[in-house]
Design a protein around this motif. Structure first.
Motif, mmCIF file in Angstrom:
data_model
loop_
_atom_site.group_PDB
_atom_site.id
_atom_site.type_symbol
_atom_site.label_atom_id
_atom_site.label_comp_id
_atom_site.label_asym_id
_atom_site.label_seq_id
_atom_site.Cartn_x
_atom_site.Cartn_y
_atom_site.Cartn_z
ATOM 1 N N ASP A 190 0.831 -1.208 0.000
ATOM 2 C CA ASP A 190 0.000 0.000 0.000
ATOM 3 C C ASP A 190 0.864 1.256 0.000
ATOM 4 O O ASP A 190 0.594 2.216 -0.736
ATOM 5 N N LEU A 191 1.917 1.257 0.820
ATOM 6 C CA LEU A 191 2.827 2.399 0.869
ATOM 7 C C LEU A 191 3.506 2.623 -0.483
ATOM 8 O O LEU A 191 3.671 3.765 -0.924
ATOM 9 N N LEU A 192 3.869 1.545 -1.154
ATOM 10 C CA LEU A 192 4.593 1.664 -2.422
ATOM 11 C C LEU A 192 3.750 2.331 -3.510
ATOM 12 O O LEU A 192 4.302 2.843 -4.492
ATOM 13 N N HIS A 252 9.784 4.097 -6.094
ATOM 14 C CA HIS A 252 10.556 2.932 -5.661
ATOM 15 C C HIS A 252 11.035 2.140 -6.871
ATOM 16 O O HIS A 252 10.527 2.305 -7.985
ATOM 17 N N LEU A 253 11.987 1.276 -6.617
ATOM 18 C CA LEU A 253 12.497 0.355 -7.626
ATOM 19 C C LEU A 253 12.422 -1.056 -7.065
ATOM 20 O O LEU A 253 12.817 -1.290 -5.919
ATOM 21 N N THR A 305 14.922 11.983 9.205
ATOM 22 C CA THR A 305 14.675 11.451 7.865
ATOM 23 C C THR A 305 13.303 11.871 7.374
ATOM 24 O O THR A 305 12.362 12.019 8.164
ATOM 25 N N VAL A 306 13.190 12.075 6.056
ATOM 26 C CA VAL A 306 11.906 12.386 5.424
ATOM 27 C C VAL A 306 11.755 11.463 4.221
ATOM 28 O O VAL A 306 12.544 11.523 3.271
ATOM 29 N N LEU A 307 10.763 10.582 4.266
ATOM 30 C CA LEU A 307 10.515 9.660 3.167
ATOM 31 C C LEU A 307 10.022 10.426 1.943
ATOM 32 O O LEU A 307 9.160 11.295 2.056
ATOM 33 N N ILE A 308 10.574 10.115 0.769
ATOM 34 C CA ILE A 308 10.184 10.802 -0.454
ATOM 35 C C ILE A 308 8.897 10.180 -1.002
ATOM 36 O O ILE A 308 8.803 8.969 -1.186
ATOM 37 N N HIS A 309 7.902 11.018 -1.263
ATOM 38 C CA HIS A 309 6.607 10.588 -1.791
ATOM 39 C C HIS A 309 6.441 11.001 -3.252
ATOM 40 O O HIS A 309 7.199 11.827 -3.762
ATOM 41 N N ASN A 310 5.418 10.448 -3.879
ATOM 42 C CA ASN A 310 5.126 10.810 -5.271
ATOM 43 C C ASN A 310 4.839 12.298 -5.406
ATOM 44 O O ASN A 310 5.136 12.903 -6.441
#
Length: 296
Positions: free
Chosen positions: A115-117, A122-123, A145-150
């Motif tokens: 769901d997160l992906l 991502h690869l 840290t900051v997760l990169i989103h679409n």
């Protein structure tokens, strides 16, 4: 003190210590493997950005013996850090030219995070996924840290290949790999109090300098080849957690199924849900140069 009482004590301390108008809000945050954790957002009046504190982690520290005052003081220090908003200003995250030097990657389980992906670039990598985050070093709370989103990608008008290219360079500088024998790791973790004899199956731990999301070191240029050169043969990789992996020379392994069974048992009994990487075992062959999933 139970968890709810702990949260009440921390938020009560912050309300008394922070300026009037500071907004405290508990937010459910999705972490790795679909685990939802409590985040305490602390936004001062007029601030555009605010630190979010993971209360679950601090409660574990408290149960481990850390004082409530010590925890509250550290959180307050982060809130009073005048450079926090400057490092996370709006312009910083709207300009890829400014943020690109902080982009790094980590490995997560693809199925547990499906769901997160859907929401992040991502690869695919075997049964795993390479995802990207911005790493800010040496804040009062440690590394942020900051997760990169679409949504970031749309804003930056950039692609996954750009993230991977930059992350591939940045990890070597920000998170250099380290390979050590298990006895060396134990010696370091015990502060030099214990150095066990090298007996039985030889094991080596691969992680990065900060020991955070170090499983991604298997992606670094030349790392798998260097491990095989050190062992002088093929080797198995056991996913200890998202933070480190264990390498075992192939000649020391008699039964692949036993390795897989061991990994799955450890994941169920010793690894936090948010830190599980995979239930599978992998094999690297220096002859073929292939890193493959071992069929259970």
């Amino acid at each position: 003190m139970n968890y709810q009482e702990f949260v009440g004590s921390v938020t009560g301390f912050l309300r008394e210590s922070l300026p009037c108008g500071t907004k405290l809000e508990m937010i459910p945050l999705e972490k790795n493997n679909g685990v939802i954790m409590d985040g305490l957002s602390i936004r001062r009046q007029g601030q555009k950005v605010a630190p979010t504190i993971y209360m679950d982690a601090y409660y574990r520290d408290y149960l481990g013996g850390r004082s409530l005052k010590g925890i509250c003081d550290q959180i307050l220090e982060c809130c009073e850090d005048k450079g926090f908003e400057e490092r996370f200003d709006a312009d910083f995250f709207t300009d890829y030219g400014k943020i690109r030097s902080t982009i790094v990657y980590k490995l997560i389980n693809a199925e547990k995070n499906k769901d997160l992906l859907n929401r992040i670039p991502h690869l695919p990598f075997l049964d795993l996924a390479i995802v990207f985050y911005s790493l800010l070093l040496d804040t009062p709370m440690g590394n942020a840290t900051v997760l990169i989103h679409n949504s970031h990608m749309k804003l930056w008008k950039t692609g996954c290949s750009d993230l991977y290219r930059d992350a591939k360079e940045n990890v070597k500088r920000l998170l250099p790999a380290r390979l050590e024998s298990m006895s060396e790791v134990i010696y370091e973790l015990t502060g030099g109090q214990e150095r066990p004899e090298e007996t039985g199956v030889p094991m080596y731990v691969l992680t990065n300098r900060s020991r955070a999301f170090g499983a991604a070191c298997i992606l670094y240029d030349g790392v798998l080849e260097s491990c095989a050169e050190r062992f002088g043969e093929s080797f198995y990789m056991l996913p200890s957690s998202v933070h480190e992996v264990i390498m075992v020379p192939a000649s020391a392994v008699g039964n692949e199924e036993e390795l897989t069974s061991m990994v799955r048992d450890i994941n169920r009994t010793q690894v936090r849900d948010t830190e599980i990487l995979s239930d599978n075992v992998y094999l690297y062959s220096p002859v073929s140069g292939q890193f493959t999933l071992v069929k259970a």
